[in-house]
Design an enzyme around this catalytic site. Structure first.
Site, PDB file in Angstrom:
ATOM      1  N   ARG A 131       0.857  -1.198   0.000  1.00 13.28           N
ATOM      2  CA  ARG A 131       0.000   0.000   0.000  1.00 13.28           C
ATOM      3  C   ARG A 131       0.888   1.240   0.000  1.00 13.28           C
ATOM      4  NH1 ARG A 131      -5.277  -0.296   0.815  1.00 13.28           N
ATOM      5  NH2 ARG A 131      -5.057  -2.330   1.787  1.00 13.28           N
ATOM      6  N   GLU A 187      -5.355  -9.169  -2.669  1.00  8.91           N
ATOM      7  CA  GLU A 187      -5.862  -8.577  -3.902  1.00  8.91           C
ATOM      8  C   GLU A 187      -4.724  -8.042  -4.767  1.00  8.91           C
ATOM      9  OE1 GLU A 187      -8.030  -4.552  -5.446  1.00  8.91           O
ATOM     10  OE2 GLU A 187      -8.337  -5.138  -3.353  1.00  8.91           O
ATOM     11  N   SER A 223      -8.683  -5.759  -9.510  1.00  7.46           N
ATOM     12  CA  SER A 223     -10.116  -5.630  -9.304  1.00  7.46           C
ATOM     13  C   SER A 223     -10.729  -5.226 -10.632  1.00  7.46           C
ATOM     14  CB  SER A 223     -10.403  -4.574  -8.230  1.00  7.46           C
ATOM     15  OG  SER A 223     -11.775  -4.563  -7.888  1.00  7.46           O
TER      16      SER A 223
END
Length: 424
Positions: A275, A347, A350
């Site tokens: 992140r 993840e 997406s």
């Protein structure tokens, strides 16, 4: 953006869609505001008509030397002149309130999206690959600094959530981005775009980042914004346009830096590359006719999966539940890659079908074949094909060796000109 006419025609269905999102009913409030606005607009038109009639009648009364009638008519016209701007301003204020409310409401989920509150209720629909057996696997922040991943230098110049990639690490990162871009253009039929990284507010409103997610973005002093994803630039290529159906589908891809403040992610993923405020991503965007959206979502997701499979990275496809979908999505698949250092799937892509939700905000339409006059809103889709930094993490962790080196996947070797990354 929602169409108030559709809400007016079927408020129960609209509220049922909101309920699936975990939101309270809003149709009655929206319809009432719309009724007030339309009533004022009708009254304004009536007043304008009467003003025109009275103005003509003044001349006729004066021609007949009927001063009393002329005076009464002049008084009426004066009153209308005073009242009409007030009515116009009141209607505009109600319209602004209505539009603001509509802009703040997320897209309604497609009928087959599973109900749920959060990621725990997402549904696995596919799993590919078997995680490798790695003795005592480590997370990438624990071994990648010796390979050229430098968080300390980045923190000194930019603060937390930035990274410097040196030498062989930078080369591997570049190889990943170039490989992805080549695959999406050459094998999967996307057109490469080199888009702006700075956009105006209207572009972010069109793809639904504004007004809701302003705190997650970086803004310049001249009222431009750094893109959080190339979805913004690519989707806005069809802003305020009317396309011929024969020109669809349009499929765009771009490899760009992306910038996010991560305002809502305090305390999460503070270690490593997962992140970051600045990262690279290969974005996929499709613009399709209204009846092709569902099929295009499958195609786009498979295009993203093809990268993971070529890199031999185990992953799973998740159908997101109503409580975990993004603001503009009607249906979303998340691809989650296996990270042995964390011993779980994370993840990495997406892919979302937004229906006509974004197109309404952008005024993006198409003219159906055989219909010379009518137009429909396009359907938009977006997805990651893939996030480069997270893919780098997946390669590092899945291909790590006991001596601290990392094997470079076969498909990347022609790009990286490396077989392995060796610790310094």
């Amino acid at each position: 953006m929602h169409d108030i006419r559709l809400i007016r025609d079927d408020p129960a269905t609209f509220d049922a869609g909101l309920a699936r999102r975990g939101l309270p009913a809003q149709a009655d409030t929206l319809v009432a505001l719309d009724a007030d606005r339309r009533q004022l607009q009708t009254a304004l038109q009536t007043a304008q008509t009467r003003r025109n009639e009275a103005s003509k009648a003044i001349g006729a009364a004066k021609a007949k030397r009927d001063e009393a009638t002329a005076a009464a008519l002049m008084e009426e016209v004066a009153a209308l002149k005073q009242r009409m701007p007030e009515m116009d301003a009141e209607a505009a204020a109600i319209g602004t309130d209505l539009d603001s409310r509509l802009a703040a409401i997320p897209n309604l989920p497609a009928a087959d999206v599973p109900a749920g509150a959060d990621e725990d209720d997402n549904v696995e629909v596919k799993r590919w690959g078997t995680p490798r057996t790695i003795d005592a696997p480590r997370e990438h922040p624990d071994f990648a600094p010796a390979l050229g991943l430098d968080f300390e230098a980045a923190a000194a110049m930019s603060g937390a959530r930035f990274a410097v990639l040196r030498g062989q690490m930078a080369r591997l990162n570049r190889a990943l981005g170039q490989y992805m871009l080549d695959q999406q253009t050459e094998a999967n039929g996307y057109t490469e775009i080199a888009p702006p990284l700075l956009v105006r507010s209207e572009a972010l409103f069109g793809t639904s980042q504004l007004p809701k997610f302003a705190d997650d973005l970086f803004r310049t002093t001249d009222d431009r914004w750094l893109i959080p994803t190339a979805e913004v630039s690519l989707t806005n290529l069809v802003r305020e346009s009317i396309l011929d159906e024969a020109a669809l589908p349009l499929r765009y891809t771009a490899l760009t830096p992306c910038f996010r403040s991560e305002a809502g992610a305090a305390g999460r993923d503070t270690r490593g590359l997962i992140r970051q405020h600045q990262f690279e991503k290969v974005e996929l965007v499709s613009i399709v006719a209204a009846d092709h959206g569902a099929a295009e979502l499958e195609r786009m997701t498979e295009a993203a999966e093809s990268i993971l499979e070529a890199l031999e990275l185990p992953y799973r496809r998740m159908l997101l539940c109503t409580g975990d979908m993004g603001f503009s999505a009607a249906r979303t698949y998340d691809l989650e890659v296996w990270l042995p250092g964390q011993n779980r799937y994370r993840e990495i892509s997406s892919c979302s079908w937004c229906g006509d939700f974004q197109a309404r905000r952008m005024a993006a339409r198409y003219r159906p074949t055989g219909d010379a006059k009518g137009t429909r809103f396009v359907h938009t889709l977006n997805g990651s094909g893939l996030a480069v930094g997270r893919t780098l993490v997946a390669v590092l962790e899945n291909y790590q060796q006991p001596d601290g080196s990392v094997i470079v996947p076969d498909v990347l070797r022609p790009y990286a000109k490396l077989d392995r990354l060796d610790p310094a």
